[in-house]
Design a protein around this motif. Structure first.
Motif, PDB file in Angstrom:
ATOM      1  N   ILE A 237       0.877  -1.172   0.000  1.00 56.43           N
ATOM      2  CA  ILE A 237       0.000   0.000   0.000  1.00 56.43           C
ATOM      3  C   ILE A 237       0.910   1.216   0.000  1.00 56.43           C
ATOM      4  CG2 ILE A 237      -1.850   1.229   1.219  1.00 56.43           C
ATOM      5  CD1 ILE A 237      -2.292  -1.512   2.757  1.00 56.43           C
ATOM      6  N   ASP A 238       0.907   1.966  -1.088  1.00 60.48           N
ATOM      7  CA  ASP A 238       1.775   3.133  -1.168  1.00 60.48           C
ATOM      8  C   ASP A 238       0.998   4.374  -0.729  1.00 60.48           C
ATOM      9  OD1 ASP A 238       4.656   3.404  -2.533  1.00 60.48           O
ATOM     10  OD2 ASP A 238       3.586   5.308  -2.543  1.00 60.48           O
ATOM     11  N   SER A 239       1.444   4.948   0.374  1.00 56.43           N
ATOM     12  CA  SER A 239       0.708   6.049   0.990  1.00 56.43           C
ATOM     13  C   SER A 239       1.691   7.112   1.457  1.00 56.43           C
ATOM     14  CB  SER A 239      -0.074   5.485   2.181  1.00 56.43           C
ATOM     15  OG  SER A 239      -0.463   6.496   3.071  1.00 56.43           O
ATOM     16  N   ASN A 240       1.171   8.286   1.826  1.00 52.59           N
ATOM     17  CA  ASN A 240       2.053   9.287   2.424  1.00 52.59           C
ATOM     18  C   ASN A 240       2.410   8.918   3.868  1.00 52.59           C
ATOM     19  OD1 ASN A 240      -0.586   9.752   3.151  1.00 52.59           O
ATOM     20  ND2 ASN A 240      -0.450  11.973   3.141  1.00 52.59           N
ATOM     21  N   TYR A 241       1.853   7.836   4.372  1.00 42.32           N
ATOM     22  CA  TYR A 241       2.253   7.298   5.672  1.00 42.32           C
ATOM     23  C   TYR A 241       2.866   5.910   5.478  1.00 42.32           C
ATOM     24  CZ  TYR A 241      -0.174  10.994   8.178  1.00 42.32           C
ATOM     25  OH  TYR A 241      -0.553  12.198   8.675  1.00 42.32           O
ATOM     26  N   LYS A 242       3.840   5.564   6.312  1.00 41.21           N
ATOM     27  CA  LYS A 242       4.461   4.242   6.227  1.00 41.21           C
ATOM     28  C   LYS A 242       3.849   3.284   7.235  1.00 41.21           C
ATOM     29  CE  LYS A 242       9.088   5.588   4.699  1.00 41.21           C
ATOM     30  NZ  LYS A 242       9.172   7.032   5.029  1.00 41.21           N
ATOM     31  N   ARG A 243       3.369   3.813   8.331  1.00 44.52           N
ATOM     32  CA  ARG A 243       2.892   2.948   9.400  1.00 44.52           C
ATOM     33  C   ARG A 243       1.402   3.158   9.642  1.00 44.52           C
ATOM     34  NH1 ARG A 243       8.038   4.620  10.660  1.00 44.52           N
ATOM     35  NH2 ARG A 243       7.245   6.563  11.524  1.00 44.52           N
ATOM     36  N   GLY A 244       0.774   2.163  10.283  1.00 35.89           N
ATOM     37  CA  GLY A 244      -0.642   2.274  10.628  1.00 35.89           C
ATOM     38  C   GLY A 244      -1.575   1.908   9.491  1.00 35.89           C
ATOM     39  N   LEU A 245      -1.023   1.381   8.392  1.00 37.46           N
ATOM     40  CA  LEU A 245      -1.846   1.055   7.223  1.00 37.46           C
ATOM     41  C   LEU A 245      -2.368  -0.377   7.307  1.00 37.46           C
ATOM     42  CD1 LEU A 245       0.564   2.510   4.522  1.00 37.46           C
ATOM     43  CD2 LEU A 245      -1.502   3.614   5.408  1.00 37.46           C
ATOM     44  N   SER A 246      -3.602  -0.570   6.873  1.00 40.47           N
ATOM     45  CA  SER A 246      -4.139  -1.931   6.791  1.00 40.47           C
ATOM     46  C   SER A 246      -5.102  -2.019   5.623  1.00 40.47           C
ATOM     47  CB  SER A 246      -4.877  -2.292   8.081  1.00 40.47           C
ATOM     48  OG  SER A 246      -6.019  -1.483   8.227  1.00 40.47           O
ATOM     49  N   CYS A 247      -5.385  -3.258   5.214  1.00 42.51           N
ATOM     50  CA  CYS A 247      -6.434  -3.454   4.224  1.00 42.51           C
ATOM     51  C   CYS A 247      -7.290  -4.616   4.675  1.00 42.51           C
ATOM     52  CB  CYS A 247      -5.841  -3.688   2.840  1.00 42.51           C
ATOM     53  SG  CYS A 247      -4.883  -5.185   2.704  1.00 42.51           S
ATOM     54  N   ASP A 248      -8.566  -4.507   4.431  1.00 45.31           N
ATOM     55  CA  ASP A 248      -9.513  -5.532   4.865  1.00 45.31           C
ATOM     56  C   ASP A 248     -10.301  -6.011   3.647  1.00 45.31           C
ATOM     57  OD1 ASP A 248     -11.161  -7.169   6.286  1.00 45.31           O
ATOM     58  OD2 ASP A 248     -12.422  -5.550   7.081  1.00 45.31           O
ATOM     59  N   ILE A 249     -10.083  -7.268   3.290  1.00 46.10           N
ATOM     60  CA  ILE A 249     -10.885  -7.862   2.216  1.00 46.10           C
ATOM     61  C   ILE A 249     -12.140  -8.402   2.896  1.00 46.10           C
ATOM     62  CG2 ILE A 249     -10.915  -9.552   0.331  1.00 46.10           C
ATOM     63  CD1 ILE A 249      -7.795  -9.670   0.689  1.00 46.10           C
ATOM     64  N   GLU A 250     -13.302  -7.889   2.503  1.00 52.42           N
ATOM     65  CA  GLU A 250     -14.525  -8.232   3.242  1.00 52.42           C
ATOM     66  C   GLU A 250     -14.737  -9.738   3.287  1.00 52.42           C
ATOM     67  OE1 GLU A 250     -18.237  -7.258   1.412  1.00 52.42           O
ATOM     68  OE2 GLU A 250     -17.395  -7.103  -0.584  1.00 52.42           O
ATOM     69  N   GLY A 251     -15.000 -10.225   4.495  1.00 52.37           N
ATOM     70  CA  GLY A 251     -15.317 -11.636   4.682  1.00 52.37           C
ATOM     71  C   GLY A 251     -14.120 -12.564   4.694  1.00 52.37           C
ATOM     72  N   VAL A 252     -12.938 -12.037   4.591  1.00 56.48           N
ATOM     73  CA  VAL A 252     -11.749 -12.886   4.576  1.00 56.48           C
ATOM     74  C   VAL A 252     -10.912 -12.588   5.811  1.00 56.48           C
ATOM     75  CG1 VAL A 252      -9.612 -13.413   3.333  1.00 56.48           C
ATOM     76  CG2 VAL A 252     -11.710 -12.941   2.064  1.00 56.48           C
ATOM     77  N   ASN A 253     -10.398 -13.639   6.447  1.00 55.37           N
ATOM     78  CA  ASN A 253      -9.458 -13.477   7.555  1.00 55.37           C
ATOM     79  C   ASN A 253     -10.037 -12.482   8.557  1.00 55.37           C
ATOM     80  OD1 ASN A 253      -6.870 -14.121   8.691  1.00 55.37           O
ATOM     81  ND2 ASN A 253      -6.113 -12.148   7.983  1.00 55.37           N
ATOM     82  N   GLY A 254      -9.200 -11.597   9.116  1.00 52.66           N
ATOM     83  CA  GLY A 254      -9.702 -10.603  10.073  1.00 52.66           C
ATOM     84  C   GLY A 254      -9.749  -9.241   9.440  1.00 52.66           C
ATOM     85  N   LEU A 255      -9.270  -8.238  10.172  1.00 49.76           N
ATOM     86  CA  LEU A 255      -9.294  -6.854   9.690  1.00 49.76           C
ATOM     87  C   LEU A 255      -8.056  -6.491   8.888  1.00 49.76           C
ATOM     88  CD1 LEU A 255     -10.422  -5.227  13.045  1.00 49.76           C
ATOM     89  CD2 LEU A 255     -11.781  -5.316  10.949  1.00 49.76           C
ATOM     90  N   ASN A 256      -6.993  -7.305   9.083  1.00 48.17           N
ATOM     91  CA  ASN A 256      -5.671  -6.925   8.576  1.00 48.17           C
ATOM     92  C   ASN A 256      -5.218  -7.983   7.575  1.00 48.17           C
ATOM     93  OD1 ASN A 256      -3.117  -5.863   8.309  1.00 48.17           O
ATOM     94  ND2 ASN A 256      -2.402  -6.674  10.266  1.00 48.17           N
ATOM     95  N   ASP A 257      -5.562  -7.799   6.288  1.00 53.40           N
ATOM     96  CA  ASP A 257      -5.395  -8.863   5.292  1.00 53.40           C
ATOM     97  C   ASP A 257      -4.257  -8.614   4.313  1.00 53.40           C
ATOM     98  OD1 ASP A 257      -7.605  -9.936   6.512  1.00 53.40           O
ATOM     99  OD2 ASP A 257      -9.019  -9.060   5.096  1.00 53.40           O
ATOM    100  N   LYS A 258      -3.326  -7.745   4.686  1.00 54.89           N
ATOM    101  CA  LYS A 258      -2.204  -7.499   3.780  1.00 54.89           C
ATOM    102  C   LYS A 258      -1.377  -8.780   3.668  1.00 54.89           C
ATOM    103  CE  LYS A 258       1.430  -4.347   2.692  1.00 54.89           C
ATOM    104  NZ  LYS A 258       2.654  -4.325   3.477  1.00 54.89           N
ATOM    105  N   ASN A 259      -0.991  -9.101   2.427  1.00 57.73           N
ATOM    106  CA  ASN A 259      -0.174 -10.283   2.141  1.00 57.73           C
ATOM    107  C   ASN A 259      -0.870 -11.609   2.374  1.00 57.73           C
ATOM    108  OD1 ASN A 259       2.216  -9.304   1.004  1.00 57.73           O
ATOM    109  ND2 ASN A 259       2.814  -8.500   3.001  1.00 57.73           N
ATOM    110  N   ILE A 260      -2.201 -11.589   2.570  1.00 57.90           N
ATOM    111  CA  ILE A 260      -2.964 -12.839   2.681  1.00 57.90           C
ATOM    112  C   ILE A 260      -3.421 -13.214   1.264  1.00 57.90           C
ATOM    113  CG2 ILE A 260      -5.071 -13.873   3.609  1.00 57.90           C
ATOM    114  CD1 ILE A 260      -3.448 -13.184   5.949  1.00 57.90           C
TER     115      ILE A 260
END
Ligand SMILES: [Zn+2]
Length: 476
Positions: A314-337
């Motif tokens: 995830i390329d953002s103006n912030y390096k930390r605190g970033l997450s992505c959530d794929i609805e219905g998959v795993n939990g709230l933090n699905d980066k690299n899943i």
């Protein structure tokens, strides 16, 4: 017209109605963009007003200690005072890693007009000098400057590890007296206390530039001399040695010097700096069947049904605190899943609790070929089972599930034998890899394919994200 508009815009951004600068505030300006002499200037206005220091690095491109140190100050925030940072004064000479290109930029400050391309930069620097209360020009020089001759590397002619002034005391046209020697020596106490190793101590170096007998009359063409003579600006050359053991040490010693001068001029950094810019996504890298794709925020990605999707970056103006959530998959933090897509899904991106974007994954109607293979052992004999195939075992056999391979997945997912739970565990993580599974008919029939307890699915991934599966058929 365009220029006037730009001027008004930047005036409105930086200054309030009364012409006072907003505080704290940062400004980045690029001059001569896209040319060999591109010049980036960072102005940092502290929370409280105070002195303004101009820090310049890279006027001679083969002196990385200076320009890499200056570079670090571009990102500073200040509690008090202001900085103007020119991390790379002579970009062309830095790219070429040469002291001079068409000429030595630090021998062009005595000229009033623009004769060659680099003189444009010199004119901008002169303008910025007029906004400063103190000026540091960061260099890396040869050897180690010492008051008396010790050897070829350590002698009065050497420039390395010194704080250079053009004269001890300077009287400006308006009568102001600048005690360059006093300021430099005070800074040196602090710098050398930090350096600690006597061999590397910085020394006071007065080139007596105006003295008719000086061997350094060339210095009349330099940035520091111009600033002192024409603008009454206390100006210092900071030299680390090219003969220090590492670039890191050169940068560190430059930092010690800049910090010492900042302290003397009561310019106080804010530690840690508070950053409250609104978070934004520049782009996201999503791997589709292992192939990275750059996807814009708030867009739709079309996919074949059965593709494996993985948010890789995830390329953002912030390096930390970033997450992505794929609805219905795993939990709230699905980066690299890795996630196999079987229906339309949305990925929600967040910085901390704030939603900063969405990407829709849409099935385009085509179906992805599935290639996957499970490695298992039956009674200690290794076997490969293709995805969606059935493995036949007899009661009394011992099955051990080793791993799942797929060209679409870089990681090894967990594997779950549905209907079997390892004994003696409190928390079932759904990963049955490595266990000896005794085929004894003691399975939970409700998980079997037809509910009759003879054909059980084994899945790689999770039940809401099946990356691959095969069946185990139990016979008498
Ligand atoms: Zn230099």
């Amino acid at each position: 017209m365009k220029l006037a508009y730009f001027f008004i815009l930047s005036f409105v951004l930086v200054f309030n109605l009364f012409g006072e600068v907003k505080r704290p505030f940062k400004e980045h300006k690029v001059y001569f963009e896209g040319t060999d002499y591109e010049l980036n200037v960072y102005k940092i206005y502290g929370r409280k007003d105070g002195n303004t220091m101009l820090i310049m690095g890279g006027i001679q491109g083969d002196e990385p200690g200076g320009f890499l140190s200056a570079d670090l100050y571009s990102d500073l925030s200040l509690e008090k005072g202001n900085l103007i940072v020119i991390p790379r004064a002579n970009f062309k000479s830095i790219i070429l890693f040469k002291r001079s290109t068409e000429a030595d930029m630090n021998r062009r400050f005595h000229l009033d007009d623009i004769q060659i391309e680099m003189d444009k930069v010199v004119q901008v620097i002169k303008q910025l000098m007029s906004e400063a209360d103190v000026f540091l020009n960061l260099h890396d020089g040869w050897g180690f400057h010492t008051p008396t001759h010790i050897n070829w590397l350590r002698s009065p002619e050497r420039f390395g590890q010194s704080v250079i002034v053009d004269t001890g005391k300077f009287t400006c046209d308006d009568g102001t007296v600048i005690d360059l020697e006093g300021i430099a020596k005070k800074a040196l106490e602090e710098i050398n206390e930090k350096i600690g190793v006597e061999d590397y101590f910085m020394q006071y170096f007065n080139t007596n530039t105006d003295d008719p007998n000086t061997p350094y009359s060339e210095m009349k063409k330099t940035a520091t001399y111009f600033a002192l003579k024409n603008l009454c600006l206390p100006s210092f050359g900071i030299e680390t040695s090219k003969n220090l053991p590492s670039d890191e040490m050169k940068i560190l010693h430059h930092n010690y010097a800049v910090n010492a001068f900042m302290k003397l001029y009561d310019i106080i950094p804010e530690q840690p700096q508070i950053i409250l810019a609104s978070p934004e996504i520049n782009f996201v890298i999503i791997k589709v069947n292992g192939e990275p794709k750059i996807v814009s925020n708030n867009s739709t990605l079309l996919l074949k049904k059965g593709s494996v999707v993985q948010v890789a970056h995830i390329d953002s103006n912030y390096k930390r605190g970033l997450s992505c959530d794929i609805e219905g998959v795993n939990g709230l933090n699905d980066k690299n899943i890795p996630f196999k897509i079987t229906e339309n899904k949305t990925i929600v991106f967040r910085k901390d609790n704030l939603e900063i974007g969405k990407i829709n994954l849409k099935i385009d109607g085509k179906i992805e070929d599935e290639h996957g293979v499970f490695i298992v052992k039956v009674n200690n004999q290794k076997k490969a089972v293709l995805q969606n195939d059935t493995l036949v075992v007899k009661k009394g056999d011992v099955l051990n599930i080793i791993k799942f391979f797929s060209e679409n997945i870089n990681s090894e997912p967990k594997i779950n034998f549905k209907g079997w739970v390892p004994s003696g565990i409190n928390y079932n993580d759904g990963d049955d890899r490595g266990y000896d599974i005794l085929i004894d008919g003691n399975f939970m029939a409700k998980y079997s394919k037809y509910g009759n307890g003879s054909v059980f699915p084994v899945i790689a991934g999770d039940s809401n994200n099946i990356l691959g599966q095969f069946y185990v058929k139990i016979i008498e």
